[in-house]
Design an enzyme around this catalytic site. Sequence first.
Site, short mmCIF file in Angstrom:
data_model
loop_
_atom_site.label_atom_id
_atom_site.label_comp_id
_atom_site.label_asym_id
_atom_site.label_seq_id
_atom_site.Cartn_x
_atom_site.Cartn_y
_atom_site.Cartn_z
N ASN A 9 0.86 -1.18 0.00
CA ASN A 9 0.00 0.00 0.00
C ASN A 9 0.90 1.24 0.00
O ASN A 9 1.47 1.58 1.03
CB ASN A 9 -0.88 -0.05 1.26
CG ASN A 9 -1.75 1.18 1.42
OD1 ASN A 9 -1.80 2.03 0.54
ND2 ASN A 9 -2.45 1.25 2.55
N TRP A 10 1.01 1.85 -1.18
CA TRP A 10 1.92 3.01 -1.29
C TRP A 10 1.36 4.23 -0.58
O TRP A 10 2.06 5.21 -0.40
CB TRP A 10 2.16 3.36 -2.76
CG TRP A 10 2.86 2.33 -3.59
CD1 TRP A 10 3.16 1.02 -3.26
CD2 TRP A 10 3.36 2.51 -4.93
NE1 TRP A 10 3.80 0.40 -4.30
CE2 TRP A 10 3.94 1.28 -5.34
CE3 TRP A 10 3.37 3.58 -5.82
CZ2 TRP A 10 4.52 1.12 -6.60
CZ3 TRP A 10 3.94 3.42 -7.08
CH2 TRP A 10 4.51 2.19 -7.46
N LYS A 11 0.08 4.21 -0.26
CA LYS A 11 -0.62 5.36 0.33
C LYS A 11 -0.41 6.58 -0.59
O LYS A 11 -0.32 6.41 -1.80
CB LYS A 11 -0.15 5.59 1.76
CG LYS A 11 -0.30 4.32 2.59
CD LYS A 11 -0.23 4.53 4.06
CE LYS A 11 -0.38 3.18 4.75
NZ LYS A 11 -0.39 3.29 6.20
N HIS A 98 -9.65 0.64 4.67
CA HIS A 98 -8.42 0.92 5.42
C HIS A 98 -8.76 1.87 6.57
O HIS A 98 -9.60 2.77 6.41
CB HIS A 98 -7.37 1.52 4.50
CG HIS A 98 -6.02 1.59 5.13
ND1 HIS A 98 -5.69 2.55 6.06
CD2 HIS A 98 -4.94 0.78 5.01
CE1 HIS A 98 -4.44 2.33 6.46
NE2 HIS A 98 -3.97 1.26 5.85
N GLU A 100 -7.31 4.37 7.66
CA GLU A 100 -7.14 5.79 7.35
C GLU A 100 -8.37 6.33 6.62
O GLU A 100 -8.77 7.47 6.81
CB GLU A 100 -5.85 5.99 6.53
CG GLU A 100 -4.62 5.81 7.42
CD GLU A 100 -3.38 5.31 6.69
OE1 GLU A 100 -3.31 5.36 5.46
OE2 GLU A 100 -2.45 4.84 7.40
N GLU A 170 -5.67 -5.35 10.39
CA GLU A 170 -4.69 -4.28 10.63
C GLU A 170 -5.02 -3.55 11.93
O GLU A 170 -5.84 -2.62 11.92
CB GLU A 170 -4.72 -3.27 9.48
CG GLU A 170 -4.34 -3.85 8.14
CD GLU A 170 -3.74 -2.77 7.24
OE1 GLU A 170 -2.62 -2.97 6.79
OE2 GLU A 170 -4.39 -1.74 7.03
N GLY A 176 2.00 2.09 10.87
CA GLY A 176 2.93 3.21 10.76
C GLY A 176 3.59 3.61 12.07
O GLY A 176 4.22 4.66 12.16
N SER A 216 3.06 -2.20 10.46
CA SER A 216 4.51 -2.22 10.73
C SER A 216 5.16 -3.57 10.42
O SER A 216 6.12 -3.96 11.09
CB SER A 216 4.80 -1.79 12.18
OG SER A 216 4.36 -0.46 12.38
N GLY A 237 2.65 -1.20 4.32
CA GLY A 237 2.67 0.23 4.02
C GLY A 237 4.09 0.69 3.78
O GLY A 237 4.65 0.52 2.69
#
Length: 253
Positions: A9-11, A98, A100, A170, A176, A216, A237
């Site tokens: 996931n490049w975000k 997700h 976020e 997750e 992160g 992570s 990520g």
Amino acid sequence: MRKKIVAGNWKMNMTLDEGQKLTSEIVNMYKDEALEGVIAVLNPPFPHIFPVKKLIGSIPGIAVGAQNCSDKEAGAYTGEVSAKILASFGVQYVILGHSERREYFKETNELLSEKVKQALANGLIPIFCCGESLEIRTAGTHESNVKFQLTQSLFDLSPEDFSKVVIAYEPIWAIGTGKTATADQAQEMHAALRRHIATKYGKEIANETSILYGGSANPGNAKELFSKPDVDGGLIGGASIKSRDFLDIIKSF
Ligand code: PGA
């Protein structure tokens, strides 16, 4: 045998040049190191999808995914991207739910249910994310919280549709933060999710459902996480935008 998947996931990272360089490195290493047993999914920001897909070509085992899609089919929804458009660009996977997106864009379980249906109707495989906050983990209600997310967004699917979905567990406190869930914590939750799926769809479908861990994950902890019987891969990520790290995670199986 359920699928082993490592999804990156490049975000909201990577310019065009950076994305091209990263993709080329991943493609070359993947070919050189003969990693065909594990499906690698690159989930870049939308504008990268077309060029990333071109670089990947038809290498079996590497796929392109999106990080989101609309809950609507088509029409006057400025700024949105539909599952149908994504599919027409050769996208095979889409990350949905997700944390976020849940937190910053107020995506609810009900909205996610609509997005999952749009994805499936257009042949995309949803990577459906679930996970609890630190507050919920501390209160000890993490298992019921995560089961509820699945029930609300996925359990009105037909068995045939459900069997296409990939789950990503997750824990929000691990995303992160550098604070990975232990392999035992991941295994405990993945097993609980699989049991929950079995209560609705039966053991056979539950056993065929790939459940990925995210939060992570890195080359240093992936081996232990992937050694657990109910951990079928990772949603990565930070480490997915470093080609060597991403490949080393794939090689951790
Ligand atoms: P992280 O992110 O690996 O950087 O913790 C995981 C994710 O958000 O999917």
